[in-house]
Each structure stands twice: as structure tokens, then as C-alpha cells.
Design an enzyme around this catalytic site. Structure first.
Site, PDB file in Angstrom:
ATOM      1  N   LYS A 178     -80.188 -53.214 -39.532  1.00 48.61           N
ATOM      2  CA  LYS A 178     -79.243 -53.729 -40.288  1.00 48.61           C
ATOM      3  C   LYS A 178     -79.059 -55.273 -40.327  1.00 48.61           C
ATOM      4  CE  LYS A 178     -76.594 -49.723 -39.213  1.00 48.61           C
ATOM      5  NZ  LYS A 178     -75.668 -49.041 -38.145  1.00 48.61           N
TER       6      LYS A 178
ATOM      7  N   HIS B 126     -82.789 -37.729 -29.105  1.00 44.04           N
ATOM      8  CA  HIS B 126     -82.397 -39.096 -29.335  1.00 44.04           C
ATOM      9  C   HIS B 126     -82.307 -40.064 -28.003  1.00 44.04           C
ATOM     10  CE1 HIS B 126     -80.527 -39.243 -33.440  1.00 44.04           C
ATOM     11  NE2 HIS B 126     -80.363 -38.133 -33.116  1.00 44.04           N
TER      12      HIS B 126
ATOM     13  N   LYS C  18     -73.144 -53.313 -29.957  1.00 41.70           N
ATOM     14  CA  LYS C  18     -73.616 -52.123 -29.483  1.00 41.70           C
ATOM     15  C   LYS C  18     -72.768 -51.555 -28.679  1.00 41.70           C
ATOM     16  CE  LYS C  18     -77.602 -53.963 -29.053  1.00 41.70           C
ATOM     17  NZ  LYS C  18     -78.578 -53.161 -29.838  1.00 41.70           N
ATOM     18  N   ARG C  19     -73.031 -50.321 -28.176  1.00 40.98           N
ATOM     19  CA  ARG C  19     -72.205 -49.759 -27.207  1.00 40.98           C
ATOM     20  C   ARG C  19     -72.526 -50.468 -25.879  1.00 40.98           C
ATOM     21  NH1 ARG C  19     -69.089 -44.719 -27.767  1.00 40.98           N
ATOM     22  NH2 ARG C  19     -68.907 -44.805 -25.275  1.00 40.98           N
TER      23      ARG C  19
ATOM     24  N   LYS D  89     -78.948 -51.295 -22.398  1.00 38.51           N
ATOM     25  CA  LYS D  89     -78.821 -52.347 -23.304  1.00 38.51           C
ATOM     26  C   LYS D  89     -78.727 -53.685 -22.859  1.00 38.51           C
ATOM     27  CE  LYS D  89     -76.833 -48.844 -26.340  1.00 38.51           C
ATOM     28  NZ  LYS D  89     -77.864 -48.719 -27.659  1.00 38.51           N
TER      29      LYS D  89
ATOM     30  N   THR E 117     -80.617 -48.698 -34.560  1.00 38.28           N
ATOM     31  CA  THR E 117     -80.320 -49.082 -35.877  1.00 38.28           C
ATOM     32  C   THR E 117     -80.003 -50.140 -36.328  1.00 38.28           C
ATOM     33  OG1 THR E 117     -78.489 -47.338 -35.810  1.00 38.28           O
ATOM     34  CG2 THR E 117     -80.698 -46.564 -36.664  1.00 38.28           C
TER      35      THR E 117
END
Length: 843
Positions: A681, A378, A569-570, A575, A677
Site C-alpha cells: 500500500k 499465513h 501494523k499490529r 515486527k 500487505t
């Protein structure tokens, strides 16, 4: 601007949620009243809204039970190959609405609850999220369970029943504060404890080599108590099981040592054993080598493998006795999927059971183990890789350490034979890392012990083959596969965006719900003015509803006509929430500079949790809230720009914000986000994506056409080239005036007047050790955001792009992902045939 539909109007609509038959409605009411009376022991005079929620939950659960029992009988008789999905995280969210959707009960319940003078949506809001996950990895497991049930696979999710899930996030003075998530406080109506299947798990002790074989003795025992949760497929009468283990101390725990001493102390010490399932570790993409975490990993693996073997031995010819004693056929009847390296101990544990307990020959046991296990990687971030100290293993799992040493020796002998004299290759490929502290590389253990290794998006799987596991790929290229992630369209379209699901069903029918590729049929309606208007109208209704929610929850008023620009998101440096911050500051400075100019109004929403020990992530949250504080209170800005931090982002909040988003931000440095993911969405819910060519964004752009996403910034090759050249943030700072202004403002305390030095760590990181090269993509990002603004001023063109994105999102269903796992890794075929419902005779 259309107002949100009233409950009455909603009820009149023909909907994909299933027409309510009068008999069903009466039956639901009757069952509801029965549960209120007999299960909750309340009447309407003293019942609270929470009582009503529990009465409804039990009513809906009653509809699952017959199907659940029948599904398990069906598997017992047919004896199919079983799929075991092992994960330390299952981020399930709420269960009530999902169960109603999958059983086709939503409208009957809606009507029954309405007739009782209650509001279904209000009751749904009372349910606690099952927050047994951190982010993507745990939510993926939940989507996979839904798809496996919908595809009729004999699948089981196995994990830990954490007493406390992911912490609740409070924002206090702009800082994240963690609160324990006591999600079981009021009880969980969806789980069934199974004390009759309680199993022992051993820790510590020592190993004895005897003529009769190897014995692991003098161990400490903890009991694993299973709790089962039903997992319904979509309208196919299949109900699979998620089995979560809870730690219990045996009744004689510590009383042996204490026989003359302190009985009270001994009983209090039971907590030590039971702490194993107390709390979820709140790290995402970060390895923290704590003994309690290793105990959790072995606990779930040891309990699950005993259960798998019990079921393998007894599930045949309707016989309860162990009939299968030969393990030759084990890999034909059992598939174990390891969700990252967290359940990697399955490999040595299966070896231990086969060799030490079942007396299978070592080489045969190794063949069985490899044919049974498969591993999903992952992440490529080095700080996320699990590397356990050998010393910890020696103490906690001495037999497993011996087995790992033996497996590693076999593996290295094979490598040495193929690459004589290549000592460096042996060092790189060893499961044991030498050094000051010898460590076990769990990813290497997974690769050698599995017959299939997969990444979770094409670009990620390529990186896995060409860099992370390059040596292993050269050795066994046939092992390596790609399985691009997906999301369940039941929760992420039908449940969270019924308005959109309805207008899609009007145009193309309901087949897309279980075959998302049918969304392609929407391409015919890309120029259909009615459909364009309907899609825009649904989005506007979702925005109004979310705006009302924000006003009620956070007392903030936002402009529902503004662009809803969302990054949820986290919180993690890779990110690049900081890139988003720099854009917000740049927009603010442009507005201040030219207040009379017309700007495209934006509401920038950023949400996500930071790991409690991750200082930089917590500073990023403080920066976002501080920027919001300044911008949102500047009279020059007014309605043109707002910056909001969405507190306590979780599955149930995602279900509200995603359908309301116009713009989805997926802006990680190329080569760092394995898949993502959330990106999928947003796409299926009618937001446009601004993003880098990273993770599944690459495949989204391929499906919809790159011109229908806002793609910007460095590609993987550019990042690698910049690494070779050396990334120098100062060059960008010197040459880009708007960037310099933004950094100087953060640095000088413009956004933290009370504490001017507040963000020195953030600025220092960005200027001198930014692994994720925020400045290198700043210019391209700002320019790309300009193109977003421009398109947003043309609502028709914007909506046409939205429709094209929705139409091209079909690949990103977890049904497609699971079908690929089933055929290419597990060797089973999904089944479209529904099991007969409980009211019909079994065939």
C-alpha cells in the site's frame, strides 16, 4: 507550499472518479430526499448528520440492488463453478466511498450532496468501520472479495457477523485501553438479513453406530442466521455476496429441561447460544485455545457447508428442487478456499455430510473433499499454529473427532508404507500430537485434506516447503504453491489517493485501475520535470491534509515539511517496533549532543493495536508514548524530531496516513513476516521503503531494483547462522556505544521518570531472550536510516525513486493474485465481460 484544494476546485477537476451527468445528480438528490423522508422519517429541521449519512448510504445502495439481483440470476442460469472463500475475518472498513467508486457514482453524489448544502467527506466520516478482522489476514480477505467481483468470478465470502469487532483502542496515560466496538449500534445500511435461509448447527451430543450408518444424536442446536452484504466489482455490473452468519437460539432453547421450572431463566439462557457470534477474538498471530473460539470455527463451517450443498443441488435448469443428488461433479462446481486453519473443520465436516448424510462411499468422499478444498498458510510462528486439545473435540464435536482419527490413520498408513520403520517421521506428520495433552494439529489436517497448499509470498512459500511442512512437501511436492499477496487498487489508490490516481491517469489513461501492471508505463516519465513536480505536489497536499487531521483529532502540531516516517501494523515483537524506538532514541541523542548541527526533520509515527493479553506488546506501546512524551517536549529538539503514536489504527485511518507517508518501515526479522500487505500500500502510494529482506519486501526489491528501496540487515541465512552460533545480545550492547546509551536510558527511567523501573521487562527481554534479534540489526538499520536522510535532502532524486517504485508496484494488485488462484488452484478463468446493467435487457 500549495494549499489543499477547496471543494469547488476539486469539483472542477477532470477526475478518474467519473464525470457527473446532470440527470444522475438530479436523480441522486431526489432519492436522497426520499430516503430522508420515508426510510429515516426525518425532515431537514430535525435531521442529524448521521441521518444524512444513512440517506446517502441508502441512495447508493439502491444503485447496487438491481445489479446484485441480476448478478445472482446470471450465476443461476450459467451455473459456473462457485468459489467459496471461508474466513473467520473480513476486515472491510467503510463501504460508502468504495461503493461509489466501484459504481462510478462518486462525482454525481459529490455534486448532489454539495447542491443540498452538505459536505460529502463529512458524511463519509460518520460511517463506522466494519472491523471484523485483526490485521493482514482479514484485510486480505476483503481485498480478495473486491478482486473476485472485479474479475467476474462467481465468488462468495463466508464468515461470522460479529456483534463486536476489533476493540477500539484508547491511549490513557500512555497505555492501551480497550473499548468494545459496538459498530452495529446505529444499524448497518449495507447488510440484508436473510431469515428464510436460517440453518441449524449442532454441538455436543454423542455418536451412535447403527446398521443404517453413523448418527450424531442428542445434540444442542444453534441457528445460523445469514446477513448478506453486496460486493461490487469495478464498473462491471457484477455484485457478489459476502454472507456472514449470526447465532440465534431456537425458540425451544432450554425450555425442554425447564418445562416445570424457570421459564424466565430458560429465555435468559438464550444468550449462551447467541454468544457464539458476539465478539471477534483479538489475537493476531497467536493461538488461544478457548472453547468459544472452537465453537465459532465450527459454526461458520457447518452453516456454510449446508449452504454450499443446497446451492450445488438446486442451481441448475432454473429448478428450485434438488436436482443433483450425485456428488461426482461436486469439485467441478465448488472450490473452497480455507483462509488459514481457522475454517479447517470444513474438511471433516464435508466428510461427515458426504458419508453420514449423503451416504457417499468413504474413499469417494475423501477424493471429493481433497479435490474441493485448498489451504492458505499465513504464518510460520509456532505460537500461531492451531493445536486443539482432543478432550475439547471429544465433548464438542465427537463425530468430527472420529473422522479425524480415521483420516489420520489412512494418512499414516500411507506414510508408513513409503517410509517403513521411520517412526519419527510418523510422529512428525501425524494430525494427532501425542503428549500430556493430546492435540489436533489443524495445519496438518489442512495439508492432508487439500489439493493445494500455498504460502503468501515467495520467501514464505519456500519456508513452508523447506521447514514448516518439509515432510509433507517430500510426500506430495505437487501440492505446494506460492501466491504472493496483493491489495485492491480501487480502495488503496483510487479511493484513498485520488490526487495521485488523477495525475497517473493524465499520463497513462485509466487502464491501470483494473490492470495495475500498466503502471510500468510511468517509467517513461521518470525524468519528466512536470510529472516529478506533480507527484511531489500531490504528496505535499496529502501531508498537509493529514497534518490538519492530526491537529484536529489529537491536538498535535507537526511540521509538514518533515519526513513522515511511518510504521503502522499490529504491535508484535517480530515486527520490531522496538528497533524503530531505538532509532528514535538514537536520533534524539544525536540532536541533544549537537543541537546546532542541521538535521533532516522527521515525524516518526507508529500505530497499531496490541492483543489485550499480550503484555510485551502493551509495554511496547507504553514505551513509544513515553519516548514521544520526552522528545516532543524537549526545547532543544524543536521541529527536528517528533514521535507520535497513532491511536486506534484501523482501515479508515490507514486510508489517511498511507497517502501521506514518505517512509514506510517494514523491519521484521527476516523469515518471520509471511508477506505483509501494508508494504504494498505504501509502495503504490509513493512512499519509499526501509526494510529487511522478508515477506513481500523481497519481491518489491526485485520489481523496483534493490537500489530503489532501503534494504538492510540479516537475510534468512544470516538469521539461521546466528541461531546456530547462538545470539548474544550483550555483545552488541557492549560494542555499540549508541545502542548502549539508548538501552541504559530506557533502563534507568530516563523516559519514565515517574516510574523508573517501568520498562525493566522490555530491557530484560531485549538483553536475555529476544527471539527476534533486535540488536543484531541495529547497526545496519541506523546506517541505512542515514542513507534515507541523505536522499531526503535531494527532493528531485527522492521523487524519481518514488516514481520508479509506483511504476514497479503493478505486481502487487490482488487482481493478479486472484487470477493466479483462479487458474492454478480453483480451475476457473476470470472474465473481462461486464454483465449488462439493470436498465438494459438481459442477453
Amino acid at each position: 507550499m500549495a494549499a489543499p484544494l477547496s471543494d469547488g476546485d476539486r469539483r472542477k477537476q477532470i477526475s478518474v472518479r467519473g464525470i457527473a451527468g446532470l440527470g444522475d445528480v438530479a436523480e441522486v438528490r431526489k432519492s436522497f430526499n426520499r430516503h430522508l423522508h420515508f426510510t429515516l422519517v426525518k425532515d431537514r429541521n430535525v435531521a442529524t448528520p448521521r441521518d444524512y449519512y444513512f440517506a446517502l448510504a441508502h441512495t447508493v445502495r439502491d444503485h447496487l440492488v438491481g445489479r446484485w439481483i441480476r448478478t445472482q440470476q446470471h450465476y443461476y442460469e450459467r451455473d459456473p463453478k462457485r468459489i467459496y472463500y471461508l474466513s473467520l475475518e473480513f476486515y472491510m472498513g467503510r463501504t460508502l466511498q468504495n461503493t461509489m467508486v466501484n459504481l462510478g457514482l462518486q462525482n454525481a453524489c459529490d455534486e448532489a450532496i454539495y447542491q443540498l448544502g452538505l459536505d460529502l467527506e463529512e458524511l463519509e466520516e460518520i460511517e463506522e468501520d466494519a472491523g471484523l478482522g485483526n490485521g493482514g489476514l482479514g484485510r486480505l480477505a476483503a481485498c480478495f472479495l473486491d478482486s473476485m467481483a472485479t474479475l467476474g468470478l462467481a465468488a462468495y465470502g463466508y464468515g461470522i457477523r460479529y456483534e463486536f469487532g476489533i476493540f477500539n483502542q484508547k491511549i490513557v496515560d500512555g497505555w492501551q485501553v480497550e473499548e468494545a466496538d459496538d459498530w452495529l449500534r446505529y444499524g448497518n445500511p449495507w447488510e440484508k438479513a436473510r431469515p428464510e435461509y436460517m440453518l441449524p448447527v449442532h454441538f455436543y451430543g454423542r455418536v451412535e453406530h447403527t446398521p443404517e450408518g453413523v448418527k450424531w444424536i442428542d445434540t444442542q442446536v444453534v441457528l445460523a442466521m445469514p446477513y448478506d452484504t453486496p460486493v461490487p466489482g469495478y464498473k462491471n455490473n457484477t455484485v457478489n455476496t459476502m454472507r456472514l452468519w449470526s447465532a440465534k437460539a431456537p425458540n425451544d432453547f432450554n425450555l425442554q429441561e425447564f418445562n416445570m421450572g424457570d421459564y424466565i431463566e430458560a429465555v435468559l439462557d438464550r444468550n449462551l447460544a447467541e454468544n457464539i457470534s458476539r465478539v471477534l477474538y483479538p489475537n493476531d498471530n497467536f493461538f488461544e485455545g478457548k472453547e468459544l473460539r472452537l465453537k465459532q470455527e465450527y459454526f461458520v463451517v457447518a452453516a456454510t457447508l449446508q449452504d454450499i450443498i443446497r446451492r450445488f443441488k438446486s442451481s441448475k435448469f432454473g429448478c428450485r428442487d434438488p436436482v443433483r443428488t450425485c456428488f461426482e461433479t461436486f469439485p467441478d462446481k465448488v472450490a473452497i478456499q480455507l483462509n488459514d486453519t481457522h475454517p479447517a473443520l470444513s474438511i471433516p465436516e464435508l466428510m461427515r455430510i458426504l458419508v453420514d448424510v449423503e451416504k457417499v462411499d468413504w474413499d469417494k468422499a475423501w477424493e471429493i473433499t481433497k479435490r474441493t478444498c485448498a489451504y492458505t498458510n499465513h504464518t510460520v510462528l509456532p505460537e500461531a499454529l492451531e493445536r486443539w486439545p482432543v478432550s475439547m473435540f471429544e465433548k464438542l464435536l465427537p463425530r468430527h473427532l472420529e473422522i479425524i482419527y480415521a483420516l489420520n490413520q489412512m494418512h499414516l498408513d500411507r506414510v508408513a508404507a513409503l517410509y517403513p520403520g521411520d517412526i519419527d517421521r510418523l510422529r512428525r506428520m501425524s494430525v494427532i500430537e501425542e503428549g500430556d495433552c493430546k492435540r489436533i494439529n489443524m495445519a496438518h489436517l489442512c495439508v492432508i485434506g487439500s489439493h493445494a497448499v500455498n504460502g503468501v509470498a515467495r520467501i514464505h512459500s519456500d519456508i513452508v516447503k523447506n521447514s514448516v511442512f518439509k515432510d509433507f512437501y517430500e510426500l506430495e511436492p505437487e501440492k505446494f504453491q506460492n501466491k504472493t499477496n496483493g491489495i485492491t487498487p480501487r480502495r488503496w489508490l483510487l479511493l484513498c489517493n485520488p490526487g495521485l490516481a488523477d495525475i497517473i491517469a493524465e499520463k497513462i489513461g485509466e487502464g491501470f485501475i483494473t490492470d495495475l501492471s500498466q503502471l510500468k508505463k510511468l517509467l517513461e516519465f521518470i525524468d519528466n520535470e512536470t510529472f516529478i513536480r506533480d507527484v511531489a505536489k500531490v504528496k505535499q497536499e496529502n501531508k498537509l491534509k493529514f497534518a490538519a487531521f492530526l491537529e484536529e483529532q489529537y491536538k498535535v502540531k507537526i511540521n509538514p515539511m518533515s519526513m513522515f516516517d511511518v510504521q503502522v501494523k499490529r504491535i508484535h515483537e517480530y515486527k520490531r517496533q522496538l528497533l524503530n524506538c531505538l532509532h528514535a532514541i538514537t536520533l534524539y541523542n544525536r540532536i541533544r549532543c549537537n543541537p546546532s548541527k542541521s538535521f533532516v526533520p522527521r515525524t516518526i509515527m507508529i500505530g497499531g493495536k496490541a492483543a489485550p493479553g499480550y503484555h510485551m506488546a502493551k509495554m511496547i506501546i507504553k514505551l513509544i508514548t513515553s519516548i514521544g512524551e520526552v522528545i516532543n517536549n524537549d526545547p532543544y529538539v524543536g521541529d527536528k524530531l517528533k514521535v507520535l503514536f497513532l491511536e486506534n489504527y484501523r482501515v479508515s485511518l490507514a486510508e489517511k496516513v498511507i497517502p501521506a507517508a514518505d517512509l514506510s518501515q517494514q523491519i521484521s526479522t527476516a523469515g518471520t513476516e509471511a508477506s505483509g500487505t501494508g508494504n504494498m500500500k505504501f509502495m503504490v502510494n509513493g512512499a519509499l521503503t526501509i526494510g529487511t529482506m522478508d515477506g513481500a519486501n523481497v519481491e518489491m526489491a526485485e520489481e523496483a531494483g534493490e537500489e530503489n528501496l532501503f534494504i538492510f540487515g540479516m537475510r534468512v541465512e544470516d538469521v539461521e547462522a546466528l541461531d546456530r552460533k547462538g545470539y548474544n545480545a550483550r555483545e552488541y550492547y557492549e560494542s555499540l556505544p549508541e545502542l548502549r546509551q539508548a538501552i541504559d536510558q530506557i533502563s534507568s527511567g530516563f523516559f519514565s521518570p515517574q516510574d523508573p523501573g517501568c520498562f525493566k521487562d522490555v530491557v530484560n527481554m531485549l538483553m536475555y531472550h529476544d527471539r527476534f534479534k533486535v540488536f543484531a540489526d541495529y547497526e545496519a538499520y541506523i546506517k541505512c536510516q542515514g542513507q534515507v536522510d541523505q536522499l531526503f535532502t535531494d527532493p528531485r532524486e527522492w521523487t524519481r525513486k518514488v516514481i520508479r517504485n509506483i511504476a514497479c508496484s503493478g505486481k502487487f494488485s490482488s487482481d493478479r493474485t486472484i487470477t493466479e488462484y483462479a487458474r492454478e488452484i480453483w480451475g476457473v478463468e476470470p472474465s473481462a465481460t461486464a454483465i449488462p446493467p439493470p436498465n438494459l435487457p438481459r442477453n
